[in-house]
Design an enzyme around this catalytic site. Structure first.
Site, mmCIF file in Angstrom:
data_model
loop_
_atom_site.group_PDB
_atom_site.id
_atom_site.type_symbol
_atom_site.label_atom_id
_atom_site.label_comp_id
_atom_site.label_asym_id
_atom_site.label_seq_id
_atom_site.Cartn_x
_atom_site.Cartn_y
_atom_site.Cartn_z
ATOM 1 N N SER A 1 -1.082 -12.040 4.770
ATOM 2 C CA SER A 1 -0.571 -13.000 3.858
ATOM 3 C C SER A 1 -1.881 -13.478 2.783
ATOM 4 O O SER A 1 -2.977 -13.200 2.993
ATOM 5 C CB SER A 1 -0.185 -14.232 4.921
ATOM 6 N N LYS A 2 -1.395 -13.999 2.015
ATOM 7 C CA LYS A 2 -2.237 -14.557 0.512
ATOM 8 C C LYS A 2 -3.008 -15.526 1.374
ATOM 9 O O LYS A 2 -4.400 -15.561 0.997
ATOM 10 C CB LYS A 2 -1.354 -15.248 -0.170
#
Ligand code: GLU
Length: 472
Positions: A251-252
């Site tokens: 994930s970012k």
């Protein structure tokens, strides 16, 4: 069988590294089998549409060297397919489903569905449409459609099971009772991903759907559509997830996920591809460095792993270093120039400085910082050991002799430098660290760094004398 694969991104912003891996696997599989690799932009969700997203995507693929073909329909000879231009086709197919009683119009308001959803969440269940509109007759639904907004849903059997084989996951069984009556056409008239995806895969003669594991749960709906439309489904291979270090889904929040971010940070496209291919695929032995050509030769769906792969940035760093080292000097010099501001650097000597850094780089963005060693005019010796070495008696002897010797050379090259150091050793009896360190410290202030040959040659005769003299 003719092999046709596709990469089917939704243009929601940028190309994700997971998306690039999917594109790469599809590309490799098609190229290996002398098939086609198609790019299809799945842009029917107008609410998620992002300005510039398609350009970003195409640009990232281009930078990565992933080339796509035109599809068998020869729609846009050189361009990708856009689903938003193909809505007539989806509507035609959904009409068939409606007529055959395989799909139905749903007139439930979003309010009602919201409530239903809430209740199901309260009871700890996944959302599933309760089938209120399933049995409205076709005539009646056509009548109501003239005045009421509606969606069109897939009529999933109430009981039974669907069985299928995934090339990666093996045999999978899912009860229809777990499958939702998926919306196929939204109230804005646009198809959902599920309908458009299946219709296109059919018409584009896709032989193998290779995509992320997150789509596995949608497969029963897709297979049902193939069955209802009397089409032969393609083969499926669902790729394992990419994970953060803590094994959560990549994930970012825990790092960069856009391909551009990695390119901007100075990772070479070939290194990034090589790194990504090994996240989910293995060659069956411990080789790790592969050219694209080798990958095309060796890639097989059978060697895709089932379990998720950690996106290990240290491994990527290592890989990138390997690729920098592998560049031939001219390509490396050319690439390096893209990453530096050449102010304060002697252009005629730049390649010497760059060459010295080649074995020491992890990312191309490191170059500018590392070049400071060559561009700084003044420095202080801060390291305690370095201070000790530079004030030793033997150091003075070495440095004096050094100045004398370079004074009488014409051109100070790395080779000449080695010869001089040999002579100094013979004449003074000083060797090893006590011989070499004084020169390094006098020239750079540091105990470590690129090979001295390059440093000495870069600075040239005058500057060597100037820097060394300060310590005598
Ligand atoms: N449009 C889907 C995506 O964004 C494609 C999934 C598929 O390959 O079927 O990932």
């Amino acid at each position: 069988m003719d092999i046709v694969t596709r990469f089917a991104p939704s243009p929601t912003g940028y190309l994700h590294v997971g998306g690039l891996r999917t594109a790469l696997y599809n590309y490799l599989y098609a190229r290996k089998n002398k098939g086609k690799f198609i790019l299809r932009i799945e842009d029917t969700d107008r609410t998620r549409y992002q300005e510039g997203a398609v350009e970003n995507l195409l640009n990232s693929l281009k930078l990565m060297g992933i080339e796509y073909d035109s599809g068998p329909e020869k729609e846009d000879e050189n361009g990708p397919y856009f689903q938003s231009k193909r809505t007539d086709l989806y509507n035609k197919e959904v009409d068939k489903l409606l007529k055959d009683g395989k799909a139905y119009r749903c007139f439930c308001t979003s309010e009602r569905l919201g409530k239903l959803h809430e209740e199901q969440i309260k009871n700890g269940k996944d959302f599933k449409y309760d089938g209120k509109c399933r049995n409205i007759s076709l005539e009646k639904s056509e009548e109501r459609a003239k005045t009421e907004p509606f969606t069109i849903r897939l009529k999933v059997p109430e009981s039974g099971q669907i069985k299928f084989k995934d090339k990666v996951r093996g045999k999978v069984k899912i009860d229809y009772s777990q499958v939702n009556d998926q919306i196929l056409i939204k109230s804005d008239g646009f198809p959902t991903y599920h309908l458009a995806n299946v219709v296109d895969d059919h018409y584009m003669k896709i032989s193998h759907v290779i995509r992320g594991e997150e789509w596995l749960s949608s497969l029963p709906k897709h297979l049902l559509l193939y069955h209802y439309l009397d089409w032969k489904p393609p083969k499926f291979a669902h790729l394992p997830l990419l994970l953060n270090e803590d094994r959560s889904k990549l994930s970012k929040r825990q790092g960069d996920v856009a391909v551009k971010d990695y390119l901007n940070k100075g990772y070479l496209p070939a290194a990034l591809l090589n790194f990504l291919v090994l996240l989910g695929w293995n060659p069956g032995d411990n080789r790790e460095i592969f050219s694209l050509k080798q990958l095309i030769n060796e890639f097989t769906l059978e060697r895709i792993n089932k379990s998720g792969s950690v996106f290990d940035i240290k491994k990527l760093d290592w890989m990138n270093g390997q690729y920098i080292r592998k560049l031939d000097d001219d390509s490396y010099f050319e690439e390096a120039r893209k990453w530096i501001d050449v102010k304060n650097i002697k252009e005629d000597k730049l390649n010497i400085a760059l060459k010295s850094l080649k074995p020491r780089l992890i990312k191309m963005t490191d170059i500018q910082e590392k070049l400071k060693l060559f561009t700084q005019k003044k420095f202080k010796i801060v390291n305690e050991d370095a201070k000790k070495i530079i004030s030793m008696n033997s150091t003075k002897v070495v440095l004096k002799s050094y100045i004398q010797k370079i004074n009488s050379t014409d051109r100070l090259t790395g080779k000449v430098f080695q010869k001089i150091m040999n002579e100094i050793q013979k004449e003074t009896g000083v060797k090893g660290k006590n011989l070499w360190m004084p020169i390094r410290i006098a020239l750079t202030g540091e105990m470590h760094g690129p090979e001295l040959d390059y440093i000495v040659e870069y600075f040239g005769k005058e500057e060597n004398i100037k820097r060394v003299r300060k310590h005598i």
